[in-house]
Design a protein around this motif. Structure first.
Motif, mmCIF file in Angstrom:
data_model
loop_
_atom_site.group_PDB
_atom_site.id
_atom_site.type_symbol
_atom_site.label_atom_id
_atom_site.label_comp_id
_atom_site.label_asym_id
_atom_site.label_seq_id
_atom_site.Cartn_x
_atom_site.Cartn_y
_atom_site.Cartn_z
ATOM 1 N N THR A 28 -53.320 -24.713 -33.301
ATOM 2 C CA THR A 28 -53.141 -26.054 -32.750
ATOM 3 C C THR A 28 -52.647 -27.020 -33.831
ATOM 4 O O THR A 28 -51.761 -27.835 -33.588
ATOM 5 N N TRP A 29 -53.236 -26.887 -35.020
ATOM 6 C CA TRP A 29 -52.782 -27.723 -36.138
ATOM 7 C C TRP A 29 -51.309 -27.487 -36.429
ATOM 8 O O TRP A 29 -50.534 -28.432 -36.564
ATOM 9 N N GLY A 32 -49.169 -28.941 -33.681
ATOM 10 C CA GLY A 32 -49.204 -30.397 -33.761
ATOM 11 C C GLY A 32 -48.294 -30.910 -34.875
ATOM 12 O O GLY A 32 -47.499 -31.836 -34.674
ATOM 13 N N PHE A 35 -44.635 -30.451 -33.952
ATOM 14 C CA PHE A 35 -44.158 -31.467 -33.010
ATOM 15 C C PHE A 35 -43.850 -32.768 -33.727
ATOM 16 O O PHE A 35 -42.937 -33.495 -33.372
ATOM 17 N N PHE A 36 -44.654 -33.063 -34.731
ATOM 18 C CA PHE A 36 -44.477 -34.330 -35.417
ATOM 19 C C PHE A 36 -43.401 -34.249 -36.491
ATOM 20 O O PHE A 36 -42.860 -35.271 -36.922
ATOM 21 N N TRP A 273 -50.366 -45.684 -30.439
ATOM 22 C CA TRP A 273 -51.507 -45.022 -31.064
ATOM 23 C C TRP A 273 -52.783 -45.809 -30.832
ATOM 24 O O TRP A 273 -53.818 -45.253 -30.502
ATOM 25 N N GLN A 276 -53.835 -45.611 -27.022
ATOM 26 C CA GLN A 276 -53.529 -44.361 -26.305
ATOM 27 C C GLN A 276 -54.545 -44.016 -25.219
ATOM 28 O O GLN A 276 -54.159 -43.679 -24.102
ATOM 29 N N PHE C 127 -56.784 -36.460 -34.315
ATOM 30 C CA PHE C 127 -55.584 -36.639 -35.136
ATOM 31 C C PHE C 127 -54.420 -35.836 -34.554
ATOM 32 O O PHE C 127 -53.311 -36.355 -34.383
ATOM 33 N N ILE C 128 -54.681 -34.579 -34.208
ATOM 34 C CA ILE C 128 -53.621 -33.728 -33.667
ATOM 35 C C ILE C 128 -53.149 -34.261 -32.310
ATOM 36 O O ILE C 128 -51.959 -34.273 -32.008
ATOM 37 N N ARG C 129 -54.098 -34.750 -31.524
ATOM 38 C CA ARG C 129 -53.701 -35.320 -30.233
ATOM 39 C C ARG C 129 -52.757 -36.507 -30.452
ATOM 40 O O ARG C 129 -51.753 -36.653 -29.769
ATOM 41 N N THR C 130 -53.107 -37.335 -31.430
ATOM 42 C CA THR C 130 -52.262 -38.488 -31.727
ATOM 43 C C THR C 130 -50.865 -38.033 -32.152
ATOM 44 O O THR C 130 -49.863 -38.580 -31.689
ATOM 45 N N LEU C 131 -50.805 -37.019 -33.029
ATOM 46 C CA LEU C 131 -49.494 -36.512 -33.445
ATOM 47 C C LEU C 131 -48.708 -36.005 -32.244
ATOM 48 O O LEU C 131 -47.507 -36.241 -32.116
ATOM 49 N N LEU C 132 -49.425 -35.307 -31.351
ATOM 50 C CA LEU C 132 -48.738 -34.669 -30.227
ATOM 51 C C LEU C 132 -48.195 -35.675 -29.225
ATOM 52 O O LEU C 132 -47.186 -35.409 -28.566
#
Lengths: 289, 366, 315
Positions: A28-29, A32, A35-36, A273, A276, C127-132
Motif C-alpha cells: 500500500t505504501w 501510494g 500515485f503521488f 487535504w 478531505q 498519510f497514504i490516504r492523503t497521498l492517494l
C-alpha cells in the motif's frame, strides 16, 4: 455513519495473517508513493534550471527559486500571473458566495422543512449535472457575445455558480438531513422565528458541512478550464488558462511550466487535504444519508 | 394552569385527495387542569400525532383544540404557551445546558438576570446545577433527559407535552425517572399530556389514560377502571401484563364455553347475549382470575415463568375443537412444571366481547 | 330564530373555518417552497433555457461566419450524420464511447483495489490516504501537462527513461497511443475518487454481520463475495454513474495532451472545434451536442434509478 471514525470497526477484508498484513501494508505504501510520484517530480522540476529539467531525469541539482520568480513576474504573454490569479480569485470567491446564498435555503427546503415533491426537485438539480456542458456552450457563447460579456469575469461567475449549484444543493442536503427535525420543532415551540431557527439552531450544527461544501465549490471553480478557454481566451482569463500558456512551442520550458503548475495547484490541494474527510463524506454519502 | 380540550379534532394526511389517511380521527378528549393524562397505543395509533396537533406541529384538518378555553387550532406553536419534551430530547448541541434551558426565555426577551434566576431554580429542582456550563454531548442519557425536562419547566408553560420522554433510557433508570417525573408534575400542578407506547408506564403514571388505536380513541379512564372494565377487545388485549386471556368461542344457545366448562355470566351480559345476533364471542379472563379446581377444564402446562412471588403457567387447553393457550397466575410456591396436567376454571370477573365488533357485552364493572 | 337559520349559520361558520385551514395550508406550502425558488429559477435560466436554444440551432444551417440568415432545415443536420462528410463526427463519437468506458472501468478497478488495501489499520494509513486522493484535487490542465511533458515525453519522460533502463526503445506515447495516454491520465485522476466511494461502502458495513459470517465458518473470500460485494454494489454503481457523467465531458486533458490529433478527439473537443474554436458551424455542432445530451440522458436515467433506490429509506 461517519466515514473515518470507525468504531465499532468492520473487519478488514485482507490481512488475517501477520506476515501477509505486513506485506500488504508495504504494498500500500509503494502504491501510494507511486500515485503521488508525478506530483513529487513536478515539484522537483520546478526548482531546476531549464537545461537540467530538459535532460535525463536526475535528483542531483542545485535547487533554485528562479523559475518561480520568472513565471510570476513575466509579462510576455497576453496574461500575467498576477492578472490570472486576480481573476481566478475573484471569480472563485464571488461564484462560491452566490452558490452558498442560493444553495443553503434550497437545501433547507429539501430536508429540514421539506416541500411537497422534494425528491423530484432534488432529482432535477442532480439531473442538470448530467447535462453535458457542450449541450449549452453555443447558446451561452452567443448570449455572452450579444451581452458583450465575452472576456469578462461576470460570465464565468454566472457559469461557475450554475456549475456548482447542483453539487452544493446535493451535499448540503445530506448534511442538513442529519439534523434531527425535533431540534427545529423545539426551537419553534421555544418561540424562535424562522430566521432565528436557521441562524441560532441549524447553522451552528451544519457549519462544518457548509464549509466543506464551499471548499469543494472553490476547488471545482478554480480548476475549471473549458468555459474559461472558450469564453475568455484572452481577456479576464484564469489560472488554468495561464498554466496552459506556459507551454511553449520552442525552447526549453519544462522547469518554468512545473513552477507554474505548482503555483496553480498548491492552493486547492492544500484546501483539499485540510477538508478531505468532510468533503468526501458529503460527496459520497449524499446518496446514502 | 390550563385545561385542554380536543373537539372532534382530525389529522388527515393527503387531505382532500383520494386515499386520504386519517391519522387521528375526530378525537374528543377533555383534560382537566393539573391532570396528567397519558396517551397510549401501539405504533401507528395516532398518539404522537394527537400530541403534535396540540403542540401545533401538525395541522388540525378538522375540528378544534382549546387550551384554557382559547381556540388554538390555527395558532403556531410559539403562541400556544406550551413546552414539549421530545423522545430524543432535541437539545441544541451548540449551546450549554444553561443556554438550552434559557433559550425560550431569551426568545421571549426576558431580562438576563431574571432568566438566570429561573434557569438556576429549574436546575436546582432537577439537580443539574453542576452541569449548567456543559455541552449536552458531555452528559449521560439520564442527565440529558433532565435537561430536556428543565428546558420545559423553566418556562412555566400552561401545558407540558411529553413525547415518549423516557424511551431512550435504560430499563432501571426509566422506572426511577417515571416516578420522579410524576412527582414533579404533581408538585408543579401543571397539566401534562404524556405519550407512550408502554402500557405499564401509562398505568403507573397517568391520572387517566386514553387508549388509541388506528387514530380512534378506544377508551379514556382511570388506570384501575381501564384494567377492570375494558370497553372493547382492543383495550382488553392492550392493557395488563401479562395480557388478558382472550379465548374465542362459538355460542351454544345462550351459553358460552371456556374449555370444557360453561362461562358464568352475569344477568346484564346474559341479557345482551340473548339480544345479540352474533355467533362468535371472545371470553376474556385475567390470569389472576383463573383458579385451579378439580371440576375445572383440563389443560397441560407448556411453559412456567417463575417471578418469585408468583408464577405464570402457560397451558394448552382443549377448547372449541382446537387447542387454546391460556395463562394462569399461580402462587410462587406452587410446584407446577412443564408437562403437568391441571384443571382450571374462571374464578373472578369475566369480560365478554363480540368477536366481530369487539364491543363489550353487559354493563361496565364498577 | 328557527332551526334552519341556526343550521345555516353553523354551516357557514364551518365552511369559513375550512377555508381558513386551506388558506393556512397553502401559505405553509409556499413558505416551504419559497427558499428553493431562487436556486431553481437560476438553474433553469442558466442551464435549461440555453439547452432549448441548442435544440433550435440544431434544426438550422447556421454558420456565424456567414452573413446569410440562418435557415430552418428541419432534421437535415441529423440525417447528415450518417453521411460520408460526417465521418469525423462518428470518429469522435466512437472515441468518446471508448474513452469513457475504459476510463470508468479502469478507475473503478484500480479504485476498488486501493480501497481494499486502505481498509486496514497500518502505520501511516492517513498519510497514504492523503497521498492517494491528491491526484483528484489536481487541476486537470496541470495533470495533462505534467504527464505529457514529464512522464510520457519521448526525450526526457520518466517512463521512457525507465524503459531505456530496461533496454527498451523509447516510445512517443502521445502520438502513437493518443487515446491510451489520455486514458492513463484520466485513470490516475479518477481512481482516487472511486477509491473514496468504495471505501465509504466498505467502512459502512455492519461489523456484526461480518462477525456472524465468520462464526458461521465463511472464508475470507467467501465473505467478500457473498456479503461485502452485494453491500458494495450500490457504491460501485454510484461511482460508475458519477464517473461516467464527468468523464463523458472530458475536454481539458484532450486539449492539453493531444489537442487536435486525429484518433483522440472526443465529442466535446470536436464540438468546440467545429463551433467556437473556429469551425463556426453552430447549426451542425448543435446537432452533435444534442446527440451527446441524448447519450447522457440515457446514462442518467439508469443512474437516477440507482440513486432513487438509495434515497428510498431516507425520508
Amino acid at each position: 455513519m461517519a466515514l473515518f471514525t470507525r468504531a465499532p470497526k468492520a473487519e478488514p477484508i485482507l490481512g488475517q495473517n501477520r506476515l501477509v498484513a505486513h506485506l500488504l501494508s508495504f504494498l500500500t505504501w509503494i502504491i501510494g508513493l507511486m500515485f503521488f510520484f508525478p506530483l513529487f517530480w513536478l515539484t522537483v522540476n520546478g526548482f531546476k534550471e531549464e537545461s537540467v529539467a530538459s535532460a535525463d531525469p536526475t535528483l542531483r541539482f542545485e535547487p533554485t527559486l528562479d523559475r518561480f520568480s520568472e513565471v510570476t513576474e513575466a509579462n510576455s504573454g497576453l496574461l500575467s500571473f498576477a492578472e490570472a490569479f486576480g481573476n481566478s480569485f475573484w471569480i472563485v470567491l464571488i461564484s462560491t458566495a452566490f452558490v452558498m446564498v442560493l444553495a443553503i435555503p434550497a437545501a433547507y427546503a429539501l430536508s429540514i422543512r421539506p416541500m411537497k415533491k422534494w425528491r423530484d426537485v432534488l432529482f432535477f438539480f442532480i439531473s442538470t449535472k448530467f447535462l453535458p456542458i457542450v449541450g449549452i456552450i453555443m447558446p451561452v457563447w452567443i448570449i455572452a457575445r450579444d451581452l458583450e460579456l465575452l472576456g469578462t469575469r461576470t460570465v464565468l461567475v454566472v457559469l461557475y455558480t450554475a456549475m456548482n449549484l447542483p453539487l452544493a444543493v446535493w451535499m448540503l442536503r445530506s448534511f442538513f438531513a442529519e439534523v434531527p427535525k425535533e431540534l427545529i420543532e423545539a426551537a419553534q415551540i421555544d418561540g424562535c422565528s424562522l430566521i432565528g431557527q436557521i441562524r441560532q439552531v441549524l447553522l451552528p450544527i451544519v457549519a462544518p458541512g457548509v464549509a466543506a461544501t464551499a471548499l469543494l465549490c472553490v476547488i471545482f471553480a478554480w480548476n475549471e478550464f473549458f468555459f474559461a478557454v472558450q469564453l475568455n481566451p484572452t481577456g479576464a482569463s484564469t489560472i488554468p488558462v495561464w498554466v496552459n500558456s506556459q507551454q511553449k512551442f520552442q525552447g526549453q520550458f519544462i522547469a518554468s511550466l512545473s513552477a507554474a503548475s505548482v503555483l496553480a495547484t498548491l492552493p486547492v490541494v492544500i484546501a483539499g487535504w485540510v477538508a478531505q474527510k468532510r468533503m468526501i463524506r458529503g460527496l459520497a454519502m449524499g446518496a446514502i444519508k | 394552569m390550563a385545561e385542554v380540550r380536543y373537539e372532534k379534532a382530525s389529522r388527515i394526511y393527503g387531505f382532500g385527495g383520494v386515499g386520504a389517511v386519517r391519522a387521528v380521527n375526530e378525537l374528543d378528549l377533555n383534560i382537566a387542569d393539573g391532570e396528567l393524562l397519558v396517551l397510549v397505543g401501539p405504533s401507528g395509533s395516532g398518539k404522537s400525532t394527537a400530541l403534535r396537533m396540540l403542540a401545533g406541529l401538525e395541522t388540525v384538518n378538522e375540528g378544534s383544540i382549546f387550551i384554557d378555553d382559547v381556540d388554538v387550532t390555527l395558532k403556531p406553536p410559539q403562541d400556544r404557551d406550551i413546552a414539549m419534551v421530545f423522545q430524543n430530547y432535541a437539545l441544541y448541541p451548540s449551546m450549554t445546558v444553561g443556554e438550552n434551558m434559557g433559550f425560550a426565555l431569551k426568545q421571549a426577551k426576558v431580562p438576563k438576570a431574571e432568566r438566570r434566576a429561573q434557569v438556576e431554580e429549574a436546575a436546582r429542582i432537577l439537580d443539574l446545577e453542576p452541569y449548567l456550563d456543559r455541552k449536552p454531548k458531555n452528559l449521560s442519557g439520564g442527565q440529558r433527559q433532565r435537561v430536556a425536562m428543565g428546558r420545559a419547566i423553566v418556562r412555566s408553560p400552561q401545558v407540558f407535552l411529553m413525547d415518549e420522554p423516557l424511551s431512550n433510557l435504560d430499563a432501571k433508570l426509566r422506572v426511577q425517572t417515571r416516578t420522579e417525573l410524576a412527582d414533579l408534575q404533581a408538585r408543579l400542578g401543571t397539566t401534562m399530556v404524556y405519550v407512550t407506547h408502554d402500557q405499564v408506564e401509562a398505568m403507573t403514571m397517568g391520572h387517566r389514560v386514553a387508549v388509541l388505536d388506528h387514530g380512534e380513541l378506544q377508551q379514556v379512564d382511570t388506570p384501575r377502571r381501564l384494567y377492570s372494565s375494558p370497553a372493547n377487545l382492543f383495550v382488553a388485549g392492550f392493557i395488563g401484563s401479562p395480557a388478558m386471556n382472550l379465548i374465542e368461542t362459538d355460542r351454544t344457545g345462550d351459553e358460552l364455553h371456556f374449555g370444557s366448562t360453561v362461562v358464568p355470566l352475569s344477568d346484564d351480559v346474559q341479557a345482551d347475549l340473548k339480544a345479540s345476533a352474533s355467533t362468535r364471542f371472545v371470553v376474556g379472563v385475567r390470569p389472576e382470575h383463573l383458579i385451579q379446581t378439580p371440576d375445572g377444564a383440563p389443560c397441560g402446562a407448556t411453559v412456567v415463568e417463575e417471578l418469585g412471588s408468583d408464577a405464570f403457567v402457560h397451558a394448552s387447553m382443549p377448547h372449541n375443537g382446537t387447542e387454546a393457550t391460556v395463562v394462569v397466575r399461580v402462587d410462587g410456591e406452587t410446584a407446577i412444571t412443564r408437562g403437568d396436567n391441571l384443571t382450571i376454571a374462571i374464578g373472578g370477573p369475566v369480560h365478554i366481547f363480540d368477536a366481530e365488533s369487539g364491543v363489550r357485552l353487559g354493563k361496565p364493572v364498577t | 330564530m328557527s332551526n334552519a337559520v341556526v343550521d345555516r349559520e353553523v354551516d357557514s361558520k364551518k365552511e369559513s373555518r375550512a377555508n381558513e385551514i386551506k388558506r393556512l395550508e397553502r401559505r405553509e406550502g409556499w413558505k416551504r417552497r419559497l427558499p428553493i425558488l431562487p436556486a431553481l429559477l437560476f438553474t433553469i435560466v442558466v442551464t435549461q433555457i440555453p439547452f432549448l436554444f441548442t435544440l433550435f440551432y440544431s434544426l438550422t444551417d447556421w454558420r456565424i461566419d456567414k452573413l446569410e440568415p440562418r435557415q430552418f432545415i428541419g432534421i437535415d443536420n441529423y440525417t447528415s450524420l450518417t453521411e460520408e462528410s460526417e465521418k469525423f463526427f462518428r470518429e469522435a463519437a466512437w472515441v468518446s464511447v471508448q474513452m469513457t468506458v475504459m476510463a470508468v472501468l479502469f478507475s473503478l478497478i484500480v479504485g476498488t483495489m486501493l480501497a481494499i488495501l486502505l481498509d486496514r489499520k497500518f502505520f501511516g494509513q492517513g498519510f497514504i490516504r492523503t497521498l492517494l486522493i491528491t491526484p483528484f484535487l489536481v487541476m486537470p490542465v496541470v495533470a495533462g501537462l505534467m504527464w505529457k511533458t514529464q512522464m510520457l515525453n519521448f526525450n526526457f519522460g520518466i517512463i521512457n527513461w525507465i524503459l531505456n533502463g530496461l533496454g527498451q526503445e523509447s516510445v512517443e506515447f502521445a502520438t502513437r497511443y493518443p487515446m491510451g495516454s489520455v486514458i492513463v491520465v484520466l485513470v490516475w485522476q479518477w481512481s482516487p475518487f472511486m477509491m473514496l466511494i468504495v471505501l465509504a461502502g466498505l467502512q459502512g458495513q455492519d461489523p456484526s454481520v461480518l462477525e456472524a459470517a465468520r462464526v458461521d465458518g465463511a472464508s475470507t473470500f467467501g465473505i467478500f463475495r457473498q456479503i461485502t460485494f452485494p453491500q458494495l454494489r450500490p457504491f460501485l454503481e454510484l461511482g460508475t454513474l458519477l464517473g461516467a457523467i464527468y468523464l463523458i465531458q472530458v475536454y481539458d486533458h484532450i486539449e492539453v495532451i493531444v489537442g487536435g490529433q486525429p484518433g483522440a478527439n472526443n465529442l466535446p473537443f470536436y464540438i468546440a472545434q467545429r463551433s467556437i474554436g473556429g469551425g463556426n458551424r453552430f447549426g451542425l455542432a448543435s446537432t452533435y451536442s444534442i446527440i451527446v445530451v441524448i447519450a447522457s440522458i440515457i446514462i442518467a436515467n439508469i443512474g437516477l434509478r440507482v440513486l432513487s433506490n438509495l434515497l428510498e429509506d431516507d425520508s
